[in-house]
Design a protein around this motif. Sequence first.
Motif, PDB file in Angstrom:
ATOM      1  N   ILE A 160       0.835  -1.207   0.000  1.00  0.00           N
ATOM      2  CA  ILE A 160       0.000   0.000   0.000  1.00  0.00           C
ATOM      3  C   ILE A 160       0.866   1.252   0.000  1.00  0.00           C
ATOM      4  O   ILE A 160       0.581   2.232  -0.702  1.00  0.00           O
ATOM      5  CB  ILE A 160      -0.946  -0.018   1.211  1.00  0.00           C
ATOM      6  N   LEU A 161       1.939   1.228   0.784  1.00  0.00           N
ATOM      7  CA  LEU A 161       2.799   2.405   0.932  1.00  0.00           C
ATOM      8  C   LEU A 161       3.908   2.473  -0.117  1.00  0.00           C
ATOM      9  O   LEU A 161       4.594   3.495  -0.213  1.00  0.00           O
ATOM     10  CB  LEU A 161       3.432   2.399   2.326  1.00  0.00           C
ATOM     11  N   HIS A 162       4.106   1.390  -0.864  1.00  0.00           N
ATOM     12  CA  HIS A 162       5.140   1.331  -1.910  1.00  0.00           C
ATOM     13  C   HIS A 162       6.532   1.594  -1.333  1.00  0.00           C
ATOM     14  O   HIS A 162       7.323   2.374  -1.863  1.00  0.00           O
ATOM     15  CB  HIS A 162       4.847   2.344  -3.031  1.00  0.00           C
ATOM     16  N   VAL A 163       6.829   0.915  -0.237  1.00  0.00           N
ATOM     17  CA  VAL A 163       8.153   1.020   0.388  1.00  0.00           C
ATOM     18  C   VAL A 163       8.636  -0.379   0.717  1.00  0.00           C
ATOM     19  O   VAL A 163       7.867  -1.349   0.721  1.00  0.00           O
ATOM     20  CB  VAL A 163       8.119   1.891   1.666  1.00  0.00           C
ATOM     21  N   ARG A 164       9.929  -0.481   0.989  1.00  0.00           N
ATOM     22  CA  ARG A 164      10.540  -1.726   1.405  1.00  0.00           C
ATOM     23  C   ARG A 164      11.375  -1.463   2.647  1.00  0.00           C
ATOM     24  O   ARG A 164      12.096  -0.472   2.715  1.00  0.00           O
ATOM     25  CB  ARG A 164      11.401  -2.327   0.293  1.00  0.00           C
ATOM     26  N   PRO A 165      11.297  -2.355   3.631  1.00  0.00           N
ATOM     27  CA  PRO A 165      12.018  -2.106   4.883  1.00  0.00           C
ATOM     28  C   PRO A 165      13.498  -2.440   4.778  1.00  0.00           C
ATOM     29  O   PRO A 165      13.909  -3.292   3.977  1.00  0.00           O
ATOM     30  CB  PRO A 165      11.318  -3.041   5.864  1.00  0.00           C
ATOM     31  N   GLY A 166      14.294  -1.787   5.602  1.00  0.00           N
ATOM     32  CA  GLY A 166      15.699  -2.110   5.713  1.00  0.00           C
ATOM     33  C   GLY A 166      15.931  -3.175   6.757  1.00  0.00           C
ATOM     34  O   GLY A 166      15.012  -3.580   7.476  1.00  0.00           O
ATOM     35  N   PRO A 167      17.140  -3.668   6.886  1.00  0.00           N
ATOM     36  CA  PRO A 167      17.438  -4.712   7.878  1.00  0.00           C
ATOM     37  C   PRO A 167      17.267  -4.199   9.297  1.00  0.00           C
ATOM     38  O   PRO A 167      17.348  -3.003   9.559  1.00  0.00           O
ATOM     39  CB  PRO A 167      18.895  -5.082   7.572  1.00  0.00           C
ATOM     40  N   TRP A 168      17.030  -5.125  10.194  1.00  0.00           N
ATOM     41  CA  TRP A 168      16.877  -4.798  11.610  1.00  0.00           C
ATOM     42  C   TRP A 168      18.255  -4.709  12.251  1.00  0.00           C
ATOM     43  O   TRP A 168      19.155  -5.487  11.934  1.00  0.00           O
ATOM     44  CB  TRP A 168      16.029  -5.867  12.302  1.00  0.00           C
TER      45      TRP A 168
END
Length: 721
Positions: A160-168
């Motif tokens: 929905i937000l068109h983003v991808r998370p980075g590593p923790w």
Amino acid sequence: MSRLSKILFFGVTFFILGMLILRTLLFQWFSRPLPVTKGKIQLHALTDSVRVYRDGFSIPHILADADRDVWFMQGYVTAQDRFFQMDFWRSLADGRLSGLLGPEAGSTDSLMVNLGLDALAGRLVQGMRPEIRACYDAYTEGVNAWLDRHRKRMPIEYSILHVRPGPWKTEDCLLVYLAYAAFMDWGDGRAFLIPALSGRIVGPQMSRLLPGSPHARAGAKYSRVFQGFVCLLDSVRRQGFLPGDLSGGHCFAVPARSALSARPILATALSAQPLLPGIYYEIHLKGPHIHAAGISLPGYPFILYGNNARTAWGGQKRIWRPDFMITGSISKPEDSGSALLCTDRISKLSLYYKWPESAEPGSVFFRVMTSSDAESAVKVLQTLTLPAMEWICVDSVRDLSSLHDPALPAAGKDAAAGAASSRPMLLRMIGDTLAGRMENVRMTVMECQDIQTDNYSFMAGAILPGLLKWLPDSAKEAASGTHPESGRSLSEWKQKLYSWDRVMRSGDAETVVYAAWIRHIVRTLFSDLDPDLLDALMASPVLWQEMLFKCFEKDGFIHPMHSRSVKSVTKLIRLCLKDALQEIAGEQGEDPGKWSWGSVHAMTYHHILYSHPSFEMSRSFGFTQPFQLGPYAMDGGPATMLGNFTPERSCFAYAHAARLIVDMNQLDNSVSILAAGQSGQIVDAHYMDQIPLYTKKYYHPNLFSVDRIRDAGWDRVDAGP
């Protein structure tokens, strides 16, 4: 069959088939990130075999052959259920929420950057002991292991937000906890409401109405800057991205001498906004040297509130915390541990928050999780000042051991008396009630559930007698007044409220009359306050009810806004009840038999993204599920559900997000409940499966013994390297 009929038949058939296929594809797309709860998985970072059992509410019970694997799997299974929530919290704490949600979160980021949580997290990481750092690192590896396996199957929020998370990262764990601690300390501005009020309430009245407040003598000079921050925080919170206040709830213990089993019982209730998913996460961890279960924080290892085989621990937020600095200079104080909150241009004063010196929280919770008795657990928890909590610990032998304000004397009657006076009246009343029942009744988990789910009734029992004496006793007395008809109605309601058992039931008319009456009284008594400050006061029901109780505590009356009692108390009390009755009649009809508390006392759950512009069109057309659920009619009152009493009174700001009751006689008899569900995945069956239990004041059982878990027939995952 005519040609038109054939066209219609095949058209409808193909449409139905198409919708079924589309539904199947959508379900498969939405369910891609759902956790695996059966079978085997291979995780190369594990050092030995791990078994993860999930009960009927998907609460994970992790049984590992190595302690390191316990923390690894805690990170892995928490990410399975709640990774988007974890990502949200770390972005919020670091002032980078705009990168996740877009520019709409800009003012929220500005506020959080001022707090300096990233720098504080860095200092805590540097001071970690190696064995504690290993726990954080293993948890972080578990989160990243889930991320690596699900890069193409992320939760739907990312699409929905068109983003991808980075590593923790390890620092992210500390950021999540520090944000939690900050909002636990003063999330909705309630901590700043006290000194703001102190400049508007005359000194003697302030000291009497708010005992224990370190700001009771603060003058109007300082109230402006405190009030300014209350308004600033409220304006940012209206954007919908701040989690709000987490300081509500309570914790109490039943000593062994008062329990039916002759072993202590510990009850903890934690408040938060009714969010989807909820802020807390239940989990059970078992390793060679670790065995604990309870309530955790997604994104942070360890168990914050819970029990091991010998000890149980819970906490309640302290109301007053004097960790504020006021300076006449705009420049930042030399103390590097302070954060600028607000500057008042008129008084030329700046308000800073000084982060207190505290032990690293991970080392505290690790030692508590492995503690052997209540005394050792208390000593460890006393070193934790983020957030400022009052901890209560019990074990299977000792009756009760409680931790109070570390600033008070460490021992002696003065310490106990000082701590008791600083506790909210509601908690003291619960304790007094328990003490009063000790001689005749032996408490069980069931009685603790009754107290925990409807503690507002204790307030009603204390406040109502002081109000009823101002009402007319009979129709004859009422008829002698200026408005005989309204007076006669007041005398009738006096009799009804006298006979009312003070239990806040959703279907009762007396409940809604009492709640509306005291709300009108408080608004009248504090009508001289600025509108923003008055709204902030009304959003803190435990606070204003305690102040109202103090007004009518004795036979006389003390007005909170003046130096002496008013002469028209009778007129004020009766007029407020009349206004309350008219208000209810306008909302629910003229027939009191159809009035109900549940029609205005209901809870609506919102997803974190509900206020995001991406859902603006859906909201405008009324398509809100599963990002909004409810309203659900609720028993109890604003101390069980902290109602803000705004015009939309059916929407409540805070509620018990988690409830936990630990029975030290038989740990398998312990119970708990979350406000919504265990999962954060919107198509998961466990996204909201605890709501029906929660609204009816029910709980689910918590098994602790390994043998019973293995024999329960639950879903099981076998993981190994």
